[in-house]
Design a protein around this motif. Structure first.
Motif, short mmCIF file in Angstrom:
data_model
loop_
_atom_site.label_atom_id
_atom_site.label_comp_id
_atom_site.label_asym_id
_atom_site.label_seq_id
_atom_site.Cartn_x
_atom_site.Cartn_y
_atom_site.Cartn_z
N CYS A 187 41.92 -14.62 14.86
CA CYS A 187 42.63 -14.50 13.62
C CYS A 187 43.89 -15.19 13.47
CB CYS A 187 42.92 -12.94 13.04
SG CYS A 187 43.52 -11.75 14.43
N LYS A 188 44.64 -15.13 12.66
CA LYS A 188 45.88 -15.91 12.46
C LYS A 188 47.06 -14.69 11.91
CE LYS A 188 44.30 -20.54 11.99
NZ LYS A 188 44.45 -21.76 11.44
N ALA A 189 48.26 -15.08 12.16
CA ALA A 189 49.55 -14.48 11.83
C ALA A 189 50.55 -15.22 11.14
CB ALA A 189 49.78 -13.39 12.89
N ARG A 190 51.05 -15.00 10.01
CA ARG A 190 52.10 -15.86 9.65
C ARG A 190 53.61 -14.75 9.83
NH1 ARG A 190 49.28 -17.40 4.52
NH2 ARG A 190 48.70 -19.53 4.83
N LEU A 191 54.33 -15.48 10.98
CA LEU A 191 55.31 -14.96 11.54
C LEU A 191 56.74 -14.82 10.50
CD1 LEU A 191 55.35 -16.43 15.24
CD2 LEU A 191 54.44 -14.36 14.51
N THR B 289 54.50 -11.65 8.41
CA THR B 289 54.44 -11.74 6.70
C THR B 289 53.40 -11.21 6.25
OG1 THR B 289 55.96 -13.69 6.67
CG2 THR B 289 54.82 -13.19 4.69
N GLU B 290 51.88 -11.90 6.91
CA GLU B 290 50.81 -11.47 6.68
C GLU B 290 49.78 -12.02 7.72
OE1 GLU B 290 49.32 -13.37 2.91
OE2 GLU B 290 49.67 -15.36 3.66
N TYR B 291 48.76 -11.23 7.93
CA TYR B 291 47.57 -11.43 8.92
C TYR B 291 46.56 -12.31 8.01
CZ TYR B 291 49.75 -8.01 11.87
OH TYR B 291 50.74 -7.40 12.66
N SER C 205 37.40 -20.84 5.27
CA SER C 205 38.78 -20.93 5.26
C SER C 205 39.53 -19.63 5.97
CB SER C 205 39.46 -20.74 3.68
OG SER C 205 38.91 -19.74 3.03
N TYR C 206 40.84 -19.39 6.17
CA TYR C 206 41.39 -18.31 6.63
C TYR C 206 42.06 -17.67 5.38
CZ TYR C 206 41.07 -18.84 11.57
OH TYR C 206 40.55 -18.88 12.93
N THR D 205 47.73 -18.58 16.31
CA THR D 205 46.23 -17.96 16.35
C THR D 205 46.10 -16.81 17.62
OG1 THR D 205 45.19 -20.18 15.83
CG2 THR D 205 43.89 -18.84 16.70
N ILE D 206 45.65 -15.86 17.07
CA ILE D 206 45.59 -14.79 17.99
C ILE D 206 44.07 -14.44 18.41
CG2 ILE D 206 45.67 -12.20 18.31
CD1 ILE D 206 47.46 -12.49 15.48
#
Length: 649
Positions: free
Chosen positions: A418-422, A451-453, A529-530, A437-438
């Motif tokens: 998954c991803k995260a916006r820092l 900010t969001e996952y 997409s993500y 990317t996690i």
């Protein structure tokens, strides 16, 4: 000859096919004899570009690709007609056990048409969505395809996906309806579905029974008529596309190549456009269907080449090979496979790590769609983190490790990145990007720093009889799906498109879909997409201490059932101690599930035969205080077997 009237139509059909094959076999052997050189090898210079056809068979799982390949090989005399000719091109043990094609295989055939001998190169491809990369690579070496559909099942999800793969590659497509001999076959409905979805005309179709060989000979003629020869120039310097490879324990990498221009022969010095390394050609030849050495390979032909390559880094799929003294413009190659599912593979014992590494390296040479990275776990030791195209791909890879390399490994539960916006300036400076990317729970940032996952989404295609619609709707809603399209492809079959989180479908979605539709629905998916999602990190605590190896990333709505299941499983595998062990599943500081492993308890009242109750209470109180002190200083030693049983698939 009056007895012929009393033969049933099926018997007549079998008798005619047997007669045709028996007639073709000696003819084929005469043709081979005339084209062989003095040393017994086939002279490939007798097949100019205009007399070559390269084609694949594409279809959904279990629609008869391998059976049709067997019949075509028999009709051209490439293999003799025997009862044992079943899935001749499915050479892997895992393919024969599971009844599916896993690895694309090539076979060269010789066919006489209008007085000329043609070289037909057939590539039999897998049908399952998890091996879609094999199909896309095979199509790069072809100019046309046979689109095979089972008359009993009709158009399926992977049929649609494979059609668009061929269509986007601008290949000639020949529609073939198979299994017309079955009682339940609905040829007219299948033809109508294909006309509606793919815009075929009535005269385009071939209706066959690959099992009986009915109408299969006409397909060979159609391949020559409808599929164009390769666009190759024999006068240009030699250039070839490396589209597949296998590993041989004695000779290294055996590469499958499609010759674009020129010619190559044994002893030539060749180079890789990617690595710039130089090799000497040890052997060239064709697959017919086994390796058959030839003097040379010419423009437009498909065959194998052995040049002493030893690793996946050298035999890179999509590479361009050329003569060392004649550099050429590299071919476009392939887009690298994008892994959808990740899993860990660890040796049963750390002393077996080196053997497992060698096995993984050699198997990834055979299967280039697997991505490999080194990994380590405090519980399981050193291992590998592998990326796969799907769950079946992961299972087949592990099975091949055991069967082909005798490597026994622990395979952990599949996970999805998954991803995260820092939002934290400190973390942005550390990672040098705002979006990370996690891959594992250890990398999961705190909610206050984000900010969001984002979680990966896929676009799923489901084709099903309409009587099962309500149950499919319920299943997709439970998996957090969003409906995108709803289309009737005939009077009773529906094509559904859903946007689904990859994490929800990766483990058991396909099994549940097959169960609720009695096996009639088919499913295919592609990367989409993500999208933002409420993701949380679920921790497992033993007596208040977090066990990092058991942490996992889940959606907020699924946290409770996942936590409850983890706690229950751990309760059954953690051995009892002299003190109570409390197992908790927690989100941050909030416990959402709990189980307790009861302590071993000595019967301190055994020596009391009657007497005052206060004496008994005093003994029980002293025992409870002792266990409380023991719990404070004691550590729960979780055995490796417990980790394996929880982490393993």
């Amino acid at each position: 000859m009056m007895w012929k009237r009393f033969l049933c139509p099926l018997c007549q059909r079998i008798r005619i096919i047997t007669h045709n094959v028996g007639y073709l076999a000696p003819f084929a052997s005469r043709r081979h004899a005339s084209s062989k050189s003095s040393d017994g090898q086939i002279d490939m210079s007798q097949f100019p570009v205009e007399n070559i056809r390269n084609f694949s068979i594409i279809a959904h799982v279990d629609h008869g690709k391998s059976t049709l390949a067997d019949r075509l090989l028999e009709l051209t005399g490439t293999i003799s007609q025997e009862a044992s000719n079943k899935q001749v091109l499915d050479k892997l043990q895992v393919e024969r056990e599971r009844g599916i094609t896993v690895k694309a295989q090539t076979a060269s055939m010789f066919h006489q048409y209008q007085g000329k001998t043609y070289l037909l190169n057939l590539i039999d491809t897998p049908g399952h969505v998890d091996f879609n990369y094999e199909v896309s690579r095979s199509l790069a070496a072809c100019q046309g395809v046979l689109l095979l559909v089972d008359a009993n099942q009709g158009v399926q999800a992977q049929t649609v996906a494979n059609f668009y793969l061929a269509f986007e590659s601008e290949l000639a497509i020949i529609p073939v309806i198979n299994k017309i001999d079955l009682k339940q076959a609905d040829v007219e409905s299948t033809e109508e579905q294909m006309r509606r979805l793919f815009d075929f005309k009535e005269e385009d179709f071939f209706k066959i029974s690959a099992k009986l060989g009915l109408n299969c000979r006409e397909i060979l003629d159609a391949v020559i008529q409808r599929i164009p020869p390769p666009k190759s120039d024999p006068n240009q310097p030699w250039k070839a596309l490396l589209f597949d490879s296998t590993y041989n324990h004695y000779r290294g990498a055996v590469t499958s190549v499609a010759v674009v221009d020129g010619r190559v022969r044994q002893g030539d010095r060749i180079s890789s456009a990617h690595t710039q390394k130089t090799y000497e050609v040890q052997e060239v030849g064709i697959m017919s269907p086994d390796h058959q050495a030839t003097q040379e390979l010419h423009a437009g032909q498909v065959g194998y080449l052995i040049a002493g390559m030893k690793s996946i880094q050298e035999a890179r799929i999509g590479d361009t090979l050329h003569l060392s003294n004649s550099p050429v413009e590299p071919l476009p190659g392939f887009k690298p496979a994008k892994p959808m599912v990740f899993g860990g593979i660890f040796p049963m014992d750390q002393s077996e790590y080196r053997d497992l590494k060698v096995a993984v390296d050699r198997l990834t040479l055979n299967d280039s769609s697997v991505t490999v990275a080194k990994d380590s776990s405090p519980a399981l030791g050193l291992g590998f983190r592998l990326g796969f195209l799907g769950l079946l791909h992961m299972e087949v890879f592990n099975q091949r490790l055991e069967q082909e390399y005798n490597a026994t490994a622990i395979v952990t539960t599949p996970s999805v990145p998954c991803k995260a916006r820092l939002s934290s300036d400190k973390l942005i400076k550390q990672y040098k990007t705002e979006e990370i990317t996690i891959f594992s729970p250890a990398e999961f940032p705190e909610r206050r720093d984000v900010t969001e996952y984002l979680e990966p989404m896929v676009l799923g295609t489901i084709i099903t009889p309409d009587v099962h619609l309500n149950r499919i709707f319920s299943l997709c809603e439970a998996k957090r799906g969003e409906q995108v399209d709803f289309t009737y492809i005939d009077t009773s079959r529906v094509l559904l498109k859903y946007k689904l989180p990859l994490n929800e479908i990766v483990v058991d979605f396909y099994d549940q879909l097959k169960s609720i539709t009695s096996g009639y629905a088919s499913f295919d998916y592609e990367d989409h997409s993500y999208e933002p999602a409420e993701l949380v990190k679920l921790d497992v605590l033993l007596n208040g201490q977090a066990i990092s190896e058991l942490s996992t990333i889940v959606h907020k709505d699924k946290a409770y059932p996942v936590g409850k299941a983890l706690a229950s499983k751990l309760k059954n595998v953690i051995p009892r101690q002299l003190y109570e062990v409390i197992i908790q599943a927690a989100l941050g500081g909030r416990v959402i599930a709990r189980e307790t492993v009861k302590a071993y308890k000595k019967n301190v009242l055994a020596k009391c035969y009657g007497g005052d109750i206060s004496r008994k209470m005093k003994l029980l109180k002293r025992q409870a205080e002792g266990k409380k002190r023991m719990k404070k200083i004691g550590n729960v030693d979780v055995p490796k077997d417990a980790f394996i049983s929880v982490l393993k698939r």
